[in-house]
Design an enzyme around this catalytic site. Structure first.
Site, PDB file in Angstrom:
ATOM      1  N   CYS A  58     116.604  43.882 156.387  1.00 53.82           N
ATOM      2  CA  CYS A  58     116.411  44.430 155.040  1.00 53.82           C
ATOM      3  C   CYS A  58     115.936  43.290 154.145  1.00 53.82           C
ATOM      4  CB  CYS A  58     117.744  44.988 154.527  1.00 53.82           C
ATOM      5  SG  CYS A  58     117.644  45.675 152.866  1.00 53.82           S
ATOM      6  N   HIS A 114     109.159  48.643 135.073  1.00 59.87           N
ATOM      7  CA  HIS A 114     110.333  47.848 134.696  1.00 59.87           C
ATOM      8  C   HIS A 114     111.633  48.449 135.212  1.00 59.87           C
ATOM      9  CE1 HIS A 114     108.101  45.656 131.196  1.00 59.87           C
ATOM     10  NE2 HIS A 114     107.591  45.439 132.381  1.00 59.87           N
ATOM     11  N   GLU A 168     100.094  46.522 145.946  1.00 62.08           N
ATOM     12  CA  GLU A 168     101.262  45.709 145.571  1.00 62.08           C
ATOM     13  C   GLU A 168     100.910  44.236 145.419  1.00 62.08           C
ATOM     14  OE1 GLU A 168     104.459  46.052 148.420  1.00 62.08           O
ATOM     15  OE2 GLU A 168     103.417  44.827 149.886  1.00 62.08           O
TER      16      GLU A 168
END
Ligand SMILES: [Zn+2]
Length: 178
Positions: A39, A83, A162
């Site tokens: 992870c 945000h 991204e």
């Protein structure tokens, strides 16, 4: 499909419109899980979205879809998750809990993070990969287009980037809106 009147074979025509703007970005935190027991740690990206709509021309305005309306819809979708900490609600390895005004996050049963609820975007996805974020944005956009009675659209394609030069695409064909 159009038929030229001069004996040439039929030609298949199509139109599409595409929108990407400086403000179609969301600066958000996330982490993803990998196969096995791995992870990521929490980190952030300045994500950027681009949407493309395929469709027939509106018979009165000769456009596929109104750019102004499309930009507003996309901006609202990006603002919703800007945000925020993006958390997947459908990841079998991640357990999301609620304690008062906080969201607790455990990975494989082990407590990992506590965030203020107002700083989280709890998303109906299995993992917050760009692929899943693209699918989510496309699904949400489709719902908004449905609500507005959009007609003649044949596909939505959503790109989410991204990092520079690193993005995922999701495309859905829209039989029901034609
Ligand atoms: Zn990341």
């Amino acid at each position: 499909m159009s038929q030229s009147g001069n004996g040439r074979p039929q030609a298949r025509e199509s139109y599409r419109v595409s929108v990407t703007k400086d403000y179609l970005v969301f600066a958000s935190a996330h982490f993803i899980t990998f196969a096995g027991h791995r992870c990521e740690g929490l980190h952030g990206h300045n994500y950027r979205a681009r949407v493309t709509l395929d469709g027939a021309l509106d018979p009165e305005s000769w456009f596929v879809f109104d750019f102004v309306a499309l930009k507003h819809l996309m901006r609202d979708l990006c603002d919703e998750i800007d945000h925020k900490v993006l958390l997947p609600l459908q990841n079998p390895k991640i357990q999301i809990g609620y304690e008062g005004e906080s969201v607790t996050v455990a990975y494989e049963g082990k407590p990992r993070y506590v965030f203020p609820k107002t700083d989280c975007a709890l998303l109906p996805v299995t993992n917050t990969t760009v692929e899943m974020l693209a699918q989510l944005l496309a699904t949400r956009l489709r719902a908004e287009l449905d609500k507005r009675g959009a007609r003649g659209l044949t596909a939505i394609e959503m790109e989410v980037e991204e990092n520079f030069g690193q993005s995922a695409f999701y495309r859905v064909e829209l039989e029901s809106l034609t």
